[in-house]
Design an enzyme around this catalytic site. Structure first.
Site, mmCIF file in Angstrom:
data_model
loop_
_atom_site.group_PDB
_atom_site.id
_atom_site.type_symbol
_atom_site.label_atom_id
_atom_site.label_comp_id
_atom_site.label_asym_id
_atom_site.label_seq_id
_atom_site.Cartn_x
_atom_site.Cartn_y
_atom_site.Cartn_z
ATOM 1 N N ARG A 16 -4.212 12.889 -7.379
ATOM 2 C CA ARG A 16 -5.091 11.713 -7.323
ATOM 3 C C ARG A 16 -4.838 10.785 -8.509
ATOM 4 N NH1 ARG A 16 -9.747 11.441 -9.865
ATOM 5 N NH2 ARG A 16 -10.166 13.678 -9.770
ATOM 6 N N TYR A 73 -9.513 -12.509 6.119
ATOM 7 C CA TYR A 73 -9.574 -11.232 6.820
ATOM 8 C C TYR A 73 -11.013 -10.721 6.820
ATOM 9 C CZ TYR A 73 -9.194 -6.236 7.658
ATOM 10 O OH TYR A 73 -9.395 -4.975 8.140
ATOM 11 N N LYS A 133 0.664 -3.636 6.943
ATOM 12 C CA LYS A 133 1.261 -4.699 7.738
ATOM 13 C C LYS A 133 2.776 -4.764 7.555
ATOM 14 C CE LYS A 133 -3.004 -5.679 8.940
ATOM 15 N NZ LYS A 133 -3.849 -4.898 8.031
#
Length: 369
Positions: free
Chosen positions: A43, A95, A191
């Site tokens: 992490r 968005y 994307k």
């Protein structure tokens, strides 16, 4: 090194004694203490994530980068790093996921003004004494509005505020906001970075490794919304072809934009590559290409738009963009009842199919409405 070369070679660190050509995936969640790389727990740091961050920072011309598990997580990290009570100026067309993050998750924590970021004068009018962040998205989603990054950077500097730019639609292939005056660049790496509709991710790039960036890094490591090692590996792999894919997307997008512009059943086209687009000159001055997304408004309203989409075969009716396949949707139907998007607007993420096939598919579908 040129962009294409950096896309292939930056961040590809080989430590395996077998000397593979490509950096392997490091799946271990924990590392022995006192290892040479200073790794502790995945992490906090993972070789594949660090490689991805180095790669994207290089492509955007930044000093630092922080990868997240989604684009929303990346954008939200910037808002989390702000002091409570900060005022944010953001686009009225953006968005909707990040719009919701600002207006829902941070309600009562920050103040937000949604304005037309394509008009610098409107941006100036929205400034308050506690304005700490200017958030731009250029080209915007889904109306493809263009914000003048240089002008808004100057406004932000005068306010001693941060300018962050969502560069998802343009990618660093076509636009480098940091070089234009922005402080932070954000991408939904789901994307174009991923490019194949099979990876979820987001990333921030900072111009400087400063105090605010330290807060973002803390949000990343303590909050824990980090991408898996395998996702970082696949993103790095996809980015190697980013420059060439983007050129294909933009080439096809221009073909479709001109087709829609001349079609009798289309009432309006939104694409900054068209000379009649209100932001064309600004876009041409800050972009080297106009991207792969085109929006258009169908005559006959939402019903006609829905019928058109239903009769297409090569265009996938789905949410998202940036994949090699062409994806289409009536955006207002996805954004919900509070959307400002015209109900008859269709957003197209133009893929890498042959443009002749896409045009034939559109001709057949248009003939039925």
């Amino acid at each position: 090194m040129k962009f294409e070369t950096r896309s292939i070679h930056k961040g590809n660190h080989i430590t395996d004694t077998n000397r593979p050509v490509v950096q392997p995936i490091t799946l271990s969640t924990t590392f022995e203490h006192e290892n040479e790389a200073g790794m502790l727990y995945t992490r906090a740091g993972n070789p594949n994530r660090l490689a991805l961050e180095e790669l994207v920072a290089s492509l955007e011309g930044g000093k630092v980068a922080a990868a997240f598990s989604s684009g929303n997580a990346a954008g939200t990290a910037v808002f989390q790093a702000l002091e409570p009570g900060s005022h944010i100026i953001a686009p009225d067309d953006m968005y909707h996921g990040l719009h919701n993050s600002m207006s829902i998750l941070f309600k009562g924590i920050h103040e937000v003004s949604f304005v037309n970021m394509a008009d610098p004068e409107e941006v100036k009018k929205a400034i308050r004494p506690n304005t700490r962040l200017f958030w731009i998205e250029t080209p915007s989603n889904p109306l493809l509005k263009i914000s003048d990054v240089r002008k808004i950077a100057e406004i932000a500097k005068n306010q001693k505020a941060i300018l962050a730019c969502d560069n998802t639609f343009a990618t660093p292939v076509f636009q480098n906001p940091l070089a234009l005056g922005a402080d932070i660049v954000m991408h939904s790496s789901t994307k174009y970075f991923g490019g194949h509709s099979d990876i979820l991710g987001g990333i921030l790039v900072g111009k400087e490794d400063n105090e605010f960036w330290a807060k973002i890094r803390t949000v990343q490591r303590v909050g824990g919304a980090v991408p898996a090692a395998a996702d970082c590996y696949w993103l790095s792999r996809s980015i190697r072809t980013l420059a060439y894919r983007m050129r294909g997307h933009a080439q096809n997008a221009m073909v479709l934009a001109e087709y829609f512009l001349n079609h009798p059943k289309v009432e309006k086209v939104h694409y900054p590559g068209l000379k009649n687009h209100p932001g064309h000159e600004v876009a041409a001055g800050q972009m080297t290409g106009f991207g792969g997304v085109v929006s258009f408004e169908v005559k006959g309203g939402a019903d006609a738009a829905d019928r058109l989409i239903k009769d297409l075969h090569l265009f996938v009716n789905a949410t998202s963009l940036g994949g090699v396949e062409s994806i289409i949707e009536r955006r207002a139907a996805v954004e919900g009842p509070d959307t400002l998007t015209p109900p008859n607007l269709i957003r197209v993420s133009v893929g890498l199919e042959h443009s002749d096939d896409l045009l034939e598919d559109l001709d057949l579908a248009f003939s039925k409405i």
